[in-house]
Design a protein around this motif. Structure first.
Motif, PDB file in Angstrom:
ATOM      1  N   GLY A 107      -2.980  -6.372  -7.374  1.00  0.00           N
ATOM      2  CA  GLY A 107      -2.444  -7.129  -6.234  1.00  0.00           C
ATOM      3  C   GLY A 107      -0.967  -6.855  -6.085  1.00  0.00           C
ATOM      4  O   GLY A 107      -0.563  -5.731  -5.781  1.00  0.00           O
ATOM      5  N   GLN A 108      -0.162  -7.872  -6.358  1.00  0.00           N
ATOM      6  CA  GLN A 108       1.285  -7.687  -6.288  1.00  0.00           C
ATOM      7  C   GLN A 108       1.959  -8.489  -7.387  1.00  0.00           C
ATOM      8  O   GLN A 108       1.335  -9.313  -8.066  1.00  0.00           O
ATOM      9  CB  GLN A 108       1.811  -8.119  -4.933  1.00  0.00           C
ATOM     10  CG  GLN A 108       1.625  -9.596  -4.626  1.00  0.00           C
ATOM     11  CD  GLN A 108       2.163  -9.953  -3.253  1.00  0.00           C
ATOM     12  OE1 GLN A 108       2.319  -9.091  -2.386  1.00  0.00           O
ATOM     13  NE2 GLN A 108       2.457 -11.228  -3.054  1.00  0.00           N
ATOM     14  N   ILE A 123      11.446 -10.042  -5.688  1.00  0.00           N
ATOM     15  CA  ILE A 123      10.181  -9.316  -5.689  1.00  0.00           C
ATOM     16  C   ILE A 123       9.907  -8.748  -4.310  1.00  0.00           C
ATOM     17  O   ILE A 123      10.026  -9.452  -3.302  1.00  0.00           O
ATOM     18  CB  ILE A 123       9.024 -10.250  -6.102  1.00  0.00           C
ATOM     19  CG1 ILE A 123       9.210 -10.733  -7.547  1.00  0.00           C
ATOM     20  CG2 ILE A 123       7.678  -9.545  -5.958  1.00  0.00           C
ATOM     21  CD1 ILE A 123       8.167 -11.737  -7.992  1.00  0.00           C
ATOM     22  N   HIS A 124       9.562  -7.469  -4.279  1.00  0.00           N
ATOM     23  CA  HIS A 124       9.117  -6.803  -3.063  1.00  0.00           C
ATOM     24  C   HIS A 124       7.828  -6.056  -3.403  1.00  0.00           C
ATOM     25  O   HIS A 124       7.860  -4.893  -3.820  1.00  0.00           O
ATOM     26  CB  HIS A 124      10.182  -5.842  -2.524  1.00  0.00           C
ATOM     27  CG  HIS A 124      11.450  -6.522  -2.097  1.00  0.00           C
ATOM     28  ND1 HIS A 124      11.642  -7.040  -0.834  1.00  0.00           N
ATOM     29  CD2 HIS A 124      12.578  -6.785  -2.793  1.00  0.00           C
ATOM     30  CE1 HIS A 124      12.849  -7.584  -0.758  1.00  0.00           C
ATOM     31  NE2 HIS A 124      13.442  -7.435  -1.941  1.00  0.00           N
ATOM     32  N   SER A 125       6.690  -6.761  -3.282  1.00  0.00           N
ATOM     33  CA  SER A 125       5.376  -6.202  -3.580  1.00  0.00           C
ATOM     34  C   SER A 125       5.294  -5.747  -5.035  1.00  0.00           C
ATOM     35  O   SER A 125       5.243  -6.577  -5.935  1.00  0.00           O
ATOM     36  CB  SER A 125       5.036  -5.060  -2.630  1.00  0.00           C
ATOM     37  OG  SER A 125       3.706  -4.617  -2.847  1.00  0.00           O
ATOM     38  N   ASP A 126       5.337  -4.423  -5.296  1.00  0.00           N
ATOM     39  CA  ASP A 126       5.279  -3.932  -6.664  1.00  0.00           C
ATOM     40  C   ASP A 126       6.642  -3.450  -7.152  1.00  0.00           C
ATOM     41  O   ASP A 126       6.732  -2.649  -8.082  1.00  0.00           O
ATOM     42  CB  ASP A 126       4.242  -2.812  -6.790  1.00  0.00           C
ATOM     43  CG  ASP A 126       4.583  -1.596  -5.933  1.00  0.00           C
ATOM     44  OD1 ASP A 126       5.547  -1.670  -5.138  1.00  0.00           O
ATOM     45  OD2 ASP A 126       3.875  -0.577  -6.052  1.00  0.00           O
ATOM     46  N   GLN A 127       7.697  -3.936  -6.533  1.00  0.00           N
ATOM     47  CA  GLN A 127       9.053  -3.562  -6.928  1.00  0.00           C
ATOM     48  C   GLN A 127       9.889  -4.807  -7.223  1.00  0.00           C
ATOM     49  O   GLN A 127       9.633  -5.893  -6.693  1.00  0.00           O
ATOM     50  CB  GLN A 127       9.736  -2.735  -5.834  1.00  0.00           C
ATOM     51  CG  GLN A 127       9.081  -1.390  -5.558  1.00  0.00           C
ATOM     52  CD  GLN A 127       9.874  -0.556  -4.563  1.00  0.00           C
ATOM     53  OE1 GLN A 127      10.642  -1.107  -3.765  1.00  0.00           O
ATOM     54  NE2 GLN A 127       9.690   0.749  -4.615  1.00  0.00           N
ATOM     55  N   ASP A 155       1.314 -10.384 -12.502  1.00  0.00           N
ATOM     56  CA  ASP A 155       0.651  -9.893 -11.303  1.00  0.00           C
ATOM     57  C   ASP A 155      -0.481 -10.846 -10.939  1.00  0.00           C
ATOM     58  O   ASP A 155      -0.671 -11.891 -11.585  1.00  0.00           O
ATOM     59  CB  ASP A 155       0.164  -8.448 -11.479  1.00  0.00           C
ATOM     60  CG  ASP A 155      -0.925  -8.295 -12.540  1.00  0.00           C
ATOM     61  OD1 ASP A 155      -1.463  -9.312 -13.025  1.00  0.00           O
ATOM     62  OD2 ASP A 155      -1.240  -7.144 -12.885  1.00  0.00           O
ATOM     63  N   ASN A 156      -1.233 -10.506  -9.910  1.00  0.00           N
ATOM     64  CA  ASN A 156      -2.276 -11.414  -9.439  1.00  0.00           C
ATOM     65  C   ASN A 156      -3.455 -11.530 -10.396  1.00  0.00           C
ATOM     66  O   ASN A 156      -4.304 -12.419 -10.231  1.00  0.00           O
ATOM     67  CB  ASN A 156      -2.775 -10.989  -8.060  1.00  0.00           C
ATOM     68  CG  ASN A 156      -1.758 -11.219  -6.968  1.00  0.00           C
ATOM     69  OD1 ASN A 156      -1.574 -10.391  -6.079  1.00  0.00           O
ATOM     70  ND2 ASN A 156      -1.056 -12.354  -7.014  1.00  0.00           N
ATOM     71  N   VAL A 193       4.226 -11.332  -9.027  1.00  0.00           N
ATOM     72  CA  VAL A 193       4.498 -12.731  -8.713  1.00  0.00           C
ATOM     73  C   VAL A 193       5.395 -13.304  -9.799  1.00  0.00           C
ATOM     74  O   VAL A 193       5.411 -12.828 -10.936  1.00  0.00           O
ATOM     75  CB  VAL A 193       3.200 -13.563  -8.617  1.00  0.00           C
ATOM     76  CG1 VAL A 193       2.325 -13.082  -7.472  1.00  0.00           C
ATOM     77  CG2 VAL A 193       2.430 -13.527  -9.934  1.00  0.00           C
ATOM     78  N   LYS A 196       4.005   0.019 -11.960  1.00  0.00           N
ATOM     79  CA  LYS A 196       2.642   0.500 -11.746  1.00  0.00           C
ATOM     80  C   LYS A 196       1.696  -0.385 -12.541  1.00  0.00           C
ATOM     81  O   LYS A 196       2.111  -1.319 -13.243  1.00  0.00           O
ATOM     82  CB  LYS A 196       2.497   1.954 -12.146  1.00  0.00           C
ATOM     83  CG  LYS A 196       2.691   2.215 -13.623  1.00  0.00           C
ATOM     84  CD  LYS A 196       2.427   3.670 -13.953  1.00  0.00           C
ATOM     85  CE  LYS A 196       2.504   3.898 -15.464  1.00  0.00           C
ATOM     86  NZ  LYS A 196       2.135   5.269 -15.819  1.00  0.00           N
TER      87      LYS A 196
END
Length: 652
Positions: free
Chosen positions: A570-571, A600-604, A632-633, A573, A566
């Motif tokens: 963005g997501q 990495i899968h978005s926020d996971q 993150d971004n 990286v 959390k």
């Protein structure tokens, strides 16, 4: 408006200050007072006399108690100034201080990374040349250690404005924090820097707070004795330290190194002190060794010399020494400074005298060293007898850490609280910044409880919901090549947990801006930016992720473990690769961790583990100096953590 108030705080009950001024030394020209709530103001006057204060058209009164202490509370004021504060008494005494601003006041405390001045940071020439800000002011509290609580900071500590002349000595972390925060919180900033190089957390806590944590009663009782009878305290400390040593495996009173009746050559080697710290001796096993060494030498004296020996000089002993002559303890000190100890009458005798020194070192340049002419026995007529032919013996690391004398400054108990926090009274504060922990990485097990106690202590003194912003330790030392245990990681985890458990606490992650060869990273500008971001969320209520991605929950899924994050902008990286590195999957036992490939899968993050059913913990960047590549971004790093798969976490 006239408010009748009396001196009714614990602070006021202490002995009177020796300062002749009406106001406590905290209140002086160019001070910053906290906006938006009542500000206690206090000082000293003739016992029983009435005291009147005026500031910004507000007028309050008080009366000095039987000890001469008075305290009044100024009503809340909005940000602004400059103002003049005037204090007068019915017997004609008056004091006026000028150029007072009303804004937000922060306490900045900790050890050397909080002390580190602007002049040692990046781009220093530009930083100094462009430092001109009348609305950031700093009060740096001088280093003062005390066995009992003090009333006042040194009278020569002054509030200083941000100018090219002043800023080089400012705490860089504290100053860069205020400068960044002022971009979004446009009010004057007052910074009270109360920090000391190399300090552990224990001396920053009061005796009451340490007793609430537990395990410190014997040492605190000894400290109380030291405050009233130092000779007896010395004897008790000698007994306490020797009792610890004699409880180590294979140790007896007969073979104790300080025992002149049993001088064995077993395990003792020549000590080339002239080469400097033991890490410089050219002994491979000592090249990077931190821990304990015994030193000893024998000094042959005539009867007259023995009768007239008055002081033992050892040269430098770094970091903590315990020193005996013929089994009689004569002193201990802390830090890389020269030791000179008085020799009590009757300790020396004609013939051979055994001098024994135990040195504990936790950070480079350990042992006894310095010019040979500094290692002498000084006689009463001013002449000296040189000390030579030293030997050493390494103490096994399994022996653990010895007790620490409670009255030492940076490694004792309550000494810095007494000398550098208690004198701040109940000064109005907006929040506290804490950058400390490096000195506790050798025994981190109690750090979380101590940090929680420190937070409670500060809130008791400065306000029930005082926000606390914690700088998580940066990286330092060699990077890991395989999973292992780490005291630095343990302290970082304690800091993360303490920040996560409390809505009024925040964390600044700095593991990615450390320097593996320098325990004092120079990029304090980024530390300040991250602290300011945490403050915007925790202190000022902005709806923004305060510190970057944090783990929220974890679950098994076949041969994988999935971590959900959390506070991701963005997501997620990975820097410099398709996969983030530094993740470990662990079983329940120590030594069961192994590196895991991460996707990495978005926020996971999905971690691959052929034997996932045996995994109970996930660790990330768990080392003294890990390489961390998950961001993150917003360019914020995910900080180090250990996470249990047996529960779901949703810390904020």
């Amino acid at each position: 408006m006239l408010l009748a108030l009396s001196c009714a705080t614990t602070f006021c009950a202490h002995a009177a200050s020796t300062n002749d001024a009406l106001l406590n030394p905290l209140f002086q020209d160019s001070a910053v007072l906290q906006r938006g709530h009542a500000n206690p103001i206090w000082g000293h006057a003739t016992p029983g006399t009435a005291v009147t204060l005026t500031l910004a058209d507000k007028r309050v009164s008080s009366r000095a108690d039987t000890h001469g202490h008075w305290e009044a509370s100024l009503p809340p004021l909005p940000a602004g100034g400059p103002y003049t504060l005037t204090v007068s008494t019915q017997d004609g005494a008056t004091q006026t201080i000028h150029d007072i601003l009303i804004g937000d006041v922060y306490l900045c405390s900790g050890q050397s990374n909080m002390v580190l001045p602007v002049r040692r940071t990046l781009d220093v020439d530009s930083e100094i040349a462009n430092a001109s800000n009348d609305r950031i002011r700093v009060l740096s509290v001088d280093n003062v250690s005390s066995a009992t609580p003090l009333d006042s900071i040194p009278a020569n500590d002054h509030w200083l404005k941000t100018t090219p002349a002043n800023v080089p000595q400012f705490s860089a972390t504290c100053y860069y924090f205020a400068r960044e925060l002022q971009k979004t919180v446009d009010v004057p900033m007052g910074l009270i820097v109360s920090a000391w190089n190399g300090s552990r957390i224990e001396p920053w806590l009061s005796a009451q707070a340490l007793r609430s944590v537990g395990g410190y009663d014997d040492s605190l009782n000894l400290l109380e004795r030291y405050a009233t009878d130092r000779t007896q305290a010395d004897a008790l400390w000698d007994h306490q330290w020797k009792t610890w040593w004699l409880s180590r495996p294979g140790v007896t009173a007969d073979n104790a190194p300080w025992n002149p009746a049993h001088i064995s050559s077993k395990g003792w080697l020549p000590a080339p002190i002239d080469r400097g710290p033991w890490q410089h001796w050219g002994v491979p096993s000592l090249a990077s060794f931190t821990g304990m060494l015994w030193y000893r030498t024998t000094l042959t004296l005539t009867k007259q010399q023995a009768e007239h020996g008055v002081a033992l000089s050892l040269g430098i002993a770094n970091e903590i020494d315990e020193t005996w002559i013929n089994g009689h303890w004569i002193g201990t000190a802390y830090g890389g400074v020269a030791r000179v100890y008085a020799v009590p009458p009757g300790v020396l005798h004609e013939g051979d005298n055994l001098i024994t020194v135990n040195v504990l070192n936790t950070y480079r340049d350990g042992g006894v060293y310095g010019p040979a002419d500094q290692r002498t026995l000084r006689l009463s007529d001013g002449s000296t007898v040189p000390l030579g032919n030293w030997q050493y013996r390494v103490v096994p690391s399994a022996f653990g850490s010895p007790p620490r004398v409670p009255w030492q400054s940076t490694s004792g108990l309550t000494t810095l609280y007494n000398g550098m926090i208690a004198p701040l009274g109940h000064y109005g504060m907006r929040g506290a910044l804490w950058y400390q922990g490096e000195s506790n990485t050798g025994d981190p097990g109690n750090y979380r409880a101590l940090l929680e106690a420190l937070r409670s202590e500060l809130r008791t003194r400065f306000g029930a919901d005082l926000p606390m912003l914690i700088v998580q330790l940066s990286s330092y030392g060699p990077s890991p090549t395989h999973p292992g245990e780490s005291g630095w990681a343990d302290v970082r985890e304690a800091q993360r947990e303490v920040a996560a458990e409390d809505a009024h606490s925040g964390l600044a992650v700095t593991v990615d801006i450390g320097e593996r060869y320098d325990i004092h990273p120079a990029n304090k500008q980024e530390v300040g930016r991250r602290l300011a971001r945490a403050a915007r969320h925790v202190v000022y209520g902005e709806a923004l992720p305060p510190s970057g991605p944090v783990p929220a929950k974890a679950k098994h899924d076949g041969d994988t473990v999935t971590l959900a994050f959390k506070d991701v902008t963005g997501q997620l990286v990975a820097y410099s690769g398709d996969h983030p590195i530094g993740f470990e999957l662990c079983g329940a036992t120590q030594g069961s961790c192994h590196y895991a490939q991460a996707d990495i899968h978005s926020d996971q993050i999905v971690l691959h583990a052929p034997s996932a059913n045996t995994v109970t913990r996930v660790r990330y960047c768990w080392a003294d100096s890990p390489i961390c590549t998950l961001y993150d971004n917003a360019g914020l790093p995910a900080g180090p953590f250990e996470f249990s798969l047996s529960s779901t976490h949703s810390h904020s």
